[in-house]
Design a protein around this motif. Sequence first.
Motif, PDB file in Angstrom:
ATOM      1  N   SER A  17      84.806 -17.388  72.013  1.00 44.87           N
ATOM      2  CA  SER A  17      83.484 -17.941  71.719  1.00 44.87           C
ATOM      3  C   SER A  17      82.688 -17.028  70.806  1.00 44.87           C
ATOM      4  O   SER A  17      81.458 -17.153  70.702  1.00 44.87           O
ATOM      5  N   PHE A  18      83.362 -16.124  70.151  1.00 41.21           N
ATOM      6  CA  PHE A  18      82.735 -15.122  69.286  1.00 41.21           C
ATOM      7  C   PHE A  18      81.764 -15.740  68.281  1.00 41.21           C
ATOM      8  O   PHE A  18      80.668 -15.235  68.045  1.00 41.21           O
ATOM      9  N   MET A  19      82.126 -16.877  67.691  1.00 42.32           N
ATOM     10  CA  MET A  19      81.306 -17.481  66.643  1.00 42.32           C
ATOM     11  C   MET A  19      79.996 -18.062  67.170  1.00 42.32           C
ATOM     12  O   MET A  19      79.085 -18.339  66.398  1.00 42.32           O
ATOM     13  N   TYR A  20      79.924 -18.269  68.484  1.00 38.82           N
ATOM     14  CA  TYR A  20      78.675 -18.803  69.046  1.00 38.82           C
ATOM     15  C   TYR A  20      77.509 -17.850  68.839  1.00 38.82           C
ATOM     16  O   TYR A  20      76.344 -18.270  68.889  1.00 38.82           O
ATOM     17  N   THR A  21      77.794 -16.570  68.625  1.00 35.89           N
ATOM     18  CA  THR A  21      76.714 -15.597  68.463  1.00 35.89           C
ATOM     19  C   THR A  21      75.803 -15.941  67.286  1.00 35.89           C
ATOM     20  O   THR A  21      74.620 -15.621  67.301  1.00 35.89           O
ATOM     21  N   LYS A 183      65.168 -21.070  75.855  1.00 36.41           N
ATOM     22  CA  LYS A 183      66.139 -21.798  75.030  1.00 36.41           C
ATOM     23  C   LYS A 183      67.376 -20.955  74.782  1.00 36.41           C
ATOM     24  O   LYS A 183      68.512 -21.455  74.799  1.00 36.41           O
ATOM     25  N   GLY A 184      67.163 -19.644  74.559  1.00 34.03           N
ATOM     26  CA  GLY A 184      68.290 -18.739  74.334  1.00 34.03           C
ATOM     27  C   GLY A 184      69.179 -18.609  75.555  1.00 34.03           C
ATOM     28  O   GLY A 184      70.413 -18.585  75.450  1.00 34.03           O
ATOM     29  N   VAL A 185      68.569 -18.542  76.737  1.00 35.68           N
ATOM     30  CA  VAL A 185      69.346 -18.439  77.984  1.00 35.68           C
ATOM     31  C   VAL A 185      70.163 -19.710  78.205  1.00 35.68           C
ATOM     32  O   VAL A 185      71.342 -19.651  78.571  1.00 35.68           O
ATOM     33  N   LEU A 186      69.536 -20.873  77.968  1.00 36.11           N
ATOM     34  CA  LEU A 186      70.253 -22.144  78.108  1.00 36.11           C
ATOM     35  C   LEU A 186      71.434 -22.201  77.140  1.00 36.11           C
ATOM     36  O   LEU A 186      72.532 -22.631  77.503  1.00 36.11           O
ATOM     37  N   LEU A 187      71.210 -21.753  75.902  1.00 43.06           N
ATOM     38  CA  LEU A 187      72.263 -21.778  74.884  1.00 43.06           C
ATOM     39  C   LEU A 187      73.412 -20.850  75.267  1.00 43.06           C
ATOM     40  O   LEU A 187      74.588 -21.232  75.179  1.00 43.06           O
ATOM     41  N   CYS A 188      73.080 -19.630  75.697  1.00 44.27           N
ATOM     42  CA  CYS A 188      74.119 -18.657  76.066  1.00 44.27           C
ATOM     43  C   CYS A 188      74.877 -19.073  77.320  1.00 44.27           C
ATOM     44  O   CYS A 188      76.056 -18.744  77.471  1.00 44.27           O
ATOM     45  N   THR A 189      74.200 -19.785  78.224  1.00 45.96           N
ATOM     46  CA  THR A 189      74.870 -20.259  79.435  1.00 45.96           C
ATOM     47  C   THR A 189      75.805 -21.416  79.118  1.00 45.96           C
ATOM     48  O   THR A 189      76.951 -21.468  79.598  1.00 45.96           O
ATOM     49  N   ALA A 190      75.306 -22.346  78.304  1.00 40.43           N
ATOM     50  CA  ALA A 190      76.117 -23.526  77.955  1.00 40.43           C
ATOM     51  C   ALA A 190      77.306 -23.147  77.090  1.00 40.43           C
ATOM     52  O   ALA A 190      78.414 -23.663  77.271  1.00 40.43           O
ATOM     53  N   LEU A 191      77.079 -22.238  76.137  1.00 36.95           N
ATOM     54  CA  LEU A 191      78.115 -21.822  75.196  1.00 36.95           C
ATOM     55  C   LEU A 191      78.327 -20.323  75.318  1.00 36.95           C
ATOM     56  O   LEU A 191      77.510 -19.546  74.795  1.00 36.95           O
ATOM     57  N   PRO A 192      79.335 -19.848  76.026  1.00 38.01           N
ATOM     58  CA  PRO A 192      80.542 -20.578  76.399  1.00 38.01           C
ATOM     59  C   PRO A 192      80.725 -20.854  77.893  1.00 38.01           C
ATOM     60  O   PRO A 192      81.698 -21.470  78.286  1.00 38.01           O
ATOM     61  N   PHE A 193      79.812 -20.377  78.760  1.00 34.52           N
ATOM     62  CA  PHE A 193      80.159 -20.271  80.172  1.00 34.52           C
ATOM     63  C   PHE A 193      80.283 -21.617  80.887  1.00 34.52           C
ATOM     64  O   PHE A 193      81.042 -21.736  81.849  1.00 34.52           O
ATOM     65  N   SER A 194      79.540 -22.631  80.431  1.00 35.05           N
ATOM     66  CA  SER A 194      79.694 -23.941  81.075  1.00 35.05           C
ATOM     67  C   SER A 194      81.028 -24.595  80.710  1.00 35.05           C
ATOM     68  O   SER A 194      81.493 -25.505  81.409  1.00 35.05           O
TER      69      SER A 194
END
Length: 364
Positions: A17-21, A183-194
């Motif tokens: 998920s490296f590119m999600y950064t 918003k950042g926490v939601l994004l980091c949780t969804a991508l990739p951990f969900s």
Amino acid sequence: MSKRQFVFITACFVQGSFMYTMYYYQVVKKESWITLVAGMLLGLLIAFIYGSLYKMHFDEGTNTAKGLVEINMDVYGKSAGRMVSLFYIGSLFLSCSRMLREAGQFVAGNLLMGMNWVYILVILVVLCAWTASYGIKYFASIGTLFCFFMYAFTIILFVLLIPNFKFYHLLPIGEETPQAYAKGVLLCTALPFSEISAFLILAPEVVGNKRSDLKKELCYGILAGSPFLLISVFRDILVLGPLTSYFSYPGYEVIRLINYKVFSNVESLYGIIIIFLMFFKSALLFYSIAKALSKVLNCKESPLFYAAVSFAVLFISQKMADSNIKLSEMVINKAPYVLLSVNVGIPLVTLIFAKIKRKSKSRL
């Protein structure tokens, strides 16, 4: 696969998920590391939900496990369970298609300049189908080795970039708005951990005694893979600071600054490794989709079946957004809510419903 292999496949999945950064930086910029740590902690809670759901449907007597589709059919009934499973499959289709599109565009924009990214996408999808046909053995055989290799290679690059670090880029903290952090926490949780919902589909393929609880393995996998993302984020911020949100691929652009005698033009090698890492995750998602869809449709995983799944992935990849700007907006503004609703909301409801159903049966 063994439990140990399951841990490292999960870790490699998170590393992929490296590119999600690049999306993290657009939301909270140089404070992305804060939201990533929060996302990782919430990811452990998600792993706990999946582990609990898996354990409830494990038969200790026969030492047999059920996957996501079978669990849904047990809880909701066969017809409704299949319908619920389609929501998971749909979210996995979106994740797989998006990852493959990003991989194709990265290759076309940085490694094979001038080449149409669609051609690269077709090649990657065909390779995913070919890899999936070999089953879990492919992922189990290279997951552990590649996980350690990525850490070793990334740490070497981190050390080589130390002369470019500016530690004042980490300060001050707290400049963003509460909405941006949320918003950042939601994004980091969804991508990739969900997206680890894919591992509940693969869980029955874990072999070994007393495998009734995979909470530890999922958590260990997250804890083993997440530092890779944190190291990459810290590296990018320490070098680029507030400029992280202005580059399409900050993690790749940073490596271009390495210019030692032996390590000049190392970004080309790094780019190839990134592509393999993204391919690993995409192929695992593809394999999970095929496994789940075959159970929902009650059909065999034949070459024709893989061809149909490949066509669907290609179609979604091309049609999900008209441009990279719209794709970025979709990932940041829509994807987290869709993924969290499906990959966290539904399993949480399923777990609660399964417990209520079990208690009502025990009373009878």
